[in-house]
Design a protein around this motif. Structure first.
Motif, PDB file in Angstrom:
ATOM      1  N   TYR A 149      -3.861  -5.682  -0.773  1.00  0.00           N
ATOM      2  CA  TYR A 149      -3.589  -4.297  -1.144  1.00  0.00           C
ATOM      3  C   TYR A 149      -4.378  -3.366  -0.230  1.00  0.00           C
ATOM      4  O   TYR A 149      -5.578  -3.543  -0.028  1.00  0.00           O
ATOM      5  N   GLY A 197       0.825  -1.197   0.000  1.00  0.00           N
ATOM      6  CA  GLY A 197       0.000   0.000   0.000  1.00  0.00           C
ATOM      7  C   GLY A 197       0.858   1.244   0.000  1.00  0.00           C
ATOM      8  O   GLY A 197       2.095   1.176   0.134  1.00  0.00           O
ATOM      9  N   GLU A 232      -6.008   0.157   0.080  1.00  0.00           N
ATOM     10  CA  GLU A 232      -6.498   1.200  -0.803  1.00  0.00           C
ATOM     11  C   GLU A 232      -7.123   2.308   0.024  1.00  0.00           C
ATOM     12  O   GLU A 232      -7.570   2.094   1.153  1.00  0.00           O
ATOM     13  N   GLY A 287       1.108   2.362  -8.155  1.00  0.00           N
ATOM     14  CA  GLY A 287       0.290   1.614  -7.218  1.00  0.00           C
ATOM     15  C   GLY A 287       0.548   0.124  -7.213  1.00  0.00           C
ATOM     16  O   GLY A 287      -0.120  -0.613  -6.490  1.00  0.00           O
TER      17      GLY A 287
END
Length: 452
Positions: free
Chosen positions: A236, A96, A238, A219
């Motif tokens: 991940y 992240g 977000e 990303g």
């Protein structure tokens, strides 16, 4: 004796070449090949993972399918994303943006399970004092969590062999290096080899391993792509680091469902679970507004209610703008063409902006119907009812196609007080109804427009 061998590895994609070339043959990037010294170990008997005998072939029907024993982390949303809890010998890679809460979440998880399992937190980016200060700031009683500040993989494995932790956290994999290679920490070869040694140790010892990974400006997880193939689960983080809400999404999971979603709220005491995520993605207006539609999406095994907003305005450009946030932009162009062809409504001279409220990303096609109705509502400046919910896929022929788990979506809408729904007709083929919800089935786009 191990013999040194010189290879050239691409710092962009991780591809290897026996000699230096100006352009990577795989990703076509220029001047990215760097020299890597590896150790060639003489061939001998290979060792498999724990419980796997090397060189033995067994029929699939004779292999015992043992059930994984899962251990809860004490954080319900994290357990949901992991597939029900921690599995012994599993390797989880979590990535992240900087400051989004990766270290905070793992520290909270270790403190939560510290009284049940032995833990070890290895930090390569912070000092032990910094980790202790963060724990105190979050109000965590981490007396059972053991800390180690180290970046050499060999030293970490020696300590793990001595301490025998059941849960091991490495923060982060990009800071580690192995003495078998001469390249700098964070390089493609170092990340790949360091991760390989840690994964091998986790599988052989049955230790649940967490690896924290950095991300690039696009990303994506930094380092070689093979890193994601080596681990069992890829998570991940977000969300906006300056915002309040965080979303943890499972991209890969060998022990559970992929695309599972966990929602957290960041506060002064760390990350807090959000028990009802649909409530944060809905902004109930006091009175109906144009360009706003509520849809039911599905993330993993969880149905979520999200608000889709659209703004249609006259364009002063030769090519009107098509902007999407949380949706695929090419699909918006396709849906506008379908609306023109099968709905008789042309917005070719209009700027169209579509946004999913709350920062959530909707990747499934069930959002097609909501996008079209939001665009039409804004274009006509006619608001839709506040108690209406929709979902469905739109085909190029103007048909409304069914989506998976339609009954669960309707039940989630009814639970939040919605009274009306427009859904694909095929989702109601069995004739099942939901109490308190008036459902309008539609098989064509024209039927939807007539019902609305």
């Amino acid at each position: 004796m191990a013999k040194p061998k010189i290879l050239y590895s691409c710092s962009s994609c991780g591809a290897q070449s026996p000699k230096w070339v100006g352009q990577c043959p795989d990703c076509q990037a220029w001047n990215t090949l760097v020299e890597v010294r590896t150790q060639v170990v003489p061939s001998g008997r290979g060792g498999g993972y724990a419980g796997a005998a090397a060189g033995e072939v067994q029929p699939l029907a004779e292999v015992e399918a043992g059930s994984e024993i899962r251990t809860g982390t004490g954080i319900g949303e994290l357990d949901r994303v992991l597939g029900g809890g921690l599995v012994a010998g599993s390797v989880v890679l979590i990535g992240g943006d900087p400051g989004i809460g990766k270290s905070t979440l793992l520290l909270q998880a270790l403190v939560s399970i510290g009284d049940r399992l032995s833990t070890l937190y290895v930090t390569g980016e912070e000092s032990l004092q910094q980790v202790s200060l963060r724990a105190r700031r979050l109000g965590l009683e981490g007396g059972a969590v053991r800390l180690l500040a180290e970046t050499a993989v060999e030293a970490i494995l020696a300590t793990a062999e001595r301490e025998r932790p059941q849960v091991l956290v490495i923060d982060s994999i990009q800071t580690l290096f192995t003495q078998q290679l001469q390249s700098a920490p964070g390089s493609v070869a170092q990340v790949r080899e360091s991760a390989a040694q840690l994964v091998r140790y986790a599988k052989q010892s049955g230790t649940a391993l967490f690896l924290v990974g950095h991300v690039t400006k696009e990303g994506q997880l930094a380092g070689p792509r093979v890193l994601e193939h080596m681990v069992d689960t890829v998570l991940y983080f977000e969300g906006d680091p300056g915002g309040r809400y965080r979303v943890v999404r499972a991209i890969k999971n060998r022990f559970g469902a992929v695309n599972e979603l966990g929602v957290f709220a960041m506060g002064d005491r760390g990350l807090r679970e959000v028990a009802n995520p649909s409530a944060i993605f809905l902004s109930r207006h006091e009175e109906p507004v144009s360009g706003s539609v509520i849809m039911v999406t599905r993330e993993g095994t969880r149905p979520l209610l999200v608000e889709v907003q659209a703004l249609v305005a006259d364009s002063h450009l030769a090519n009107p703008r098509r902007v999407t946030l949380g949706l695929e932009q090419n699909r918006l162009s396709m849906l506008l063409a379908v609306l023109h062809r099968h709905g008789g409504i042309a917005v070719g001279d209009q700027d169209v902006f579509v946004n999913v409220v709350g920062g959530v990303r909707v990747a499934e096609t069930a959002a097609d119907l909501a996008v079209l109705l939001a665009v039409l509502s804004s274009f006509r400046d006619r608001p839709l009812p506040n108690d209406l919910v929709v979902f469905g896929e739109i085909g190029l022929a103007g048909e409304v196609r069914p989506v998976p788990n339609g009954q669960e979506r309707l039940q989630e809408a009814a639970k939040h007080g919605f009274k009306r729904a427009v859904v694909p007709a095929a989702n109601l083929a069995r004739g099942r109804t939901v109490e308190g919800l008036e459902v309008t089935p539609a098989a064509r786009l024209a039927e939807v427009l007539e019902a609305i």
